[in-house]
Design a protein around this motif. Sequence first.
Motif, mmCIF file in Angstrom:
data_model
loop_
_atom_site.group_PDB
_atom_site.id
_atom_site.type_symbol
_atom_site.label_atom_id
_atom_site.label_comp_id
_atom_site.label_asym_id
_atom_site.label_seq_id
_atom_site.Cartn_x
_atom_site.Cartn_y
_atom_site.Cartn_z
ATOM 1 N N GLY A 124 0.819 -1.206 0.000
ATOM 2 C CA GLY A 124 0.000 0.000 0.000
ATOM 3 C C GLY A 124 0.855 1.260 0.000
ATOM 4 N N THR A 125 0.200 2.408 -0.158
ATOM 5 C CA THR A 125 0.891 3.694 -0.086
ATOM 6 C C THR A 125 0.996 4.108 1.374
ATOM 7 O OG1 THR A 125 -0.001 4.355 -2.239
ATOM 8 C CG2 THR A 125 0.835 6.109 -0.823
ATOM 9 N N HIS A 126 2.217 4.420 1.820
ATOM 10 C CA HIS A 126 2.453 4.759 3.223
ATOM 11 C C HIS A 126 2.861 6.217 3.432
ATOM 12 C CE1 HIS A 126 2.309 0.443 3.908
ATOM 13 N NE2 HIS A 126 3.224 0.294 2.980
ATOM 14 N N ILE A 127 3.308 6.883 2.348
ATOM 15 C CA ILE A 127 3.767 8.268 2.438
ATOM 16 C C ILE A 127 2.922 9.106 1.492
ATOM 17 C CG2 ILE A 127 5.751 9.821 2.323
ATOM 18 C CD1 ILE A 127 6.241 7.565 4.240
ATOM 19 N N PHE A 128 2.337 10.185 2.016
ATOM 20 C CA PHE A 128 1.455 11.044 1.218
ATOM 21 C C PHE A 128 2.012 12.467 1.226
ATOM 22 C CE2 PHE A 128 -0.956 7.490 2.731
ATOM 23 C CZ PHE A 128 -1.845 7.165 1.710
ATOM 24 N N GLU A 129 2.535 12.908 0.090
ATOM 25 C CA GLU A 129 3.011 14.290 -0.032
ATOM 26 C C GLU A 129 1.797 15.217 0.018
ATOM 27 O OE1 GLU A 129 6.414 16.764 -0.379
ATOM 28 O OE2 GLU A 129 6.534 14.602 -0.798
#
Length: 299
Positions: A124-129
């Motif tokens: 999954g995506t763990h870092i969100f800019e």
Amino acid sequence: MKKVETIEEFYRRKFDWMPDNIRKEIGHFNVFKLEPLVEGKPTSIPYKRRDFYKIMLVIGNSKVHYADKVVEVQKQALSFSNPQIPYKWEHLDRIRSGVYCIFNQHFFHQFGNLNQYSLFQPGGTHIFELTDEQVNQVTVLYQRIFEEINSEYVHKYDVLRTIVLELIHFALKMQPSEKLDKQPINASQRIATLFLELLERQFPIDDNHKQVTLRSASDYAGQLHVHVNHLNRAVKEITQKTTTQLIAERVLQEARILLKHSNWTVAEIAYALGFTEPTHFNNFFKKHTQTSPLQFRKV
């Protein structure tokens, strides 16, 4: 690989003190501001798993090593860490400010399983800019957390859970909607999902989980109580990849992690990943990466 860092070890490493209210059976929650870097202190944290969850708002440029990936935060980001995936942050000297909360699964006991959310799942995506406006929105949520945790309200931890869920859903809404759409589950999808979950449970390799025990499609079929041909058909139908290919990809991912972040020898890594001989591991790694394990480690 070093063992999993416990929440108690986190407090000792970070603050040199221990809160009185750490009782894992009823759950733990706390929130902190990121302190400015102190001269002489390391500019990265150790690469390892933690036995707790962490949601962090970071203002400033830095790098995150997550599993076998490296994600660079250009300006500001919201990150989600979980007990299943090892990670470390680099270039903490470039971080200007931030805030984070930590909690364990027991904190959400009877309130759902956090691992149902993609931002806590492998792959999954763990870092969100974030944009400046999104930073303002997240900052408001953290302000509410600080106000609530310092209040005398008897049910304040129920309120804190709802704010944590707001942070989770704030990030989930940033993902493309098609990722969040639930598809009808047929028999093939159910088997493929069970296989992928079982595959992921073989990792990460560390002092608490020292060797992969399932290496072949037939190994997984036996654990899932299905015929290997049935498993292979289902996995191919759902993922467009063979069972053997997916196993190899996950073993390769873990090999990269161990070569970069452990002090184990190549022979020890080969054994941990289920290879009977180091030469078999060398050939496997070179076939998939066009470089040897030792050369990869030196890069």
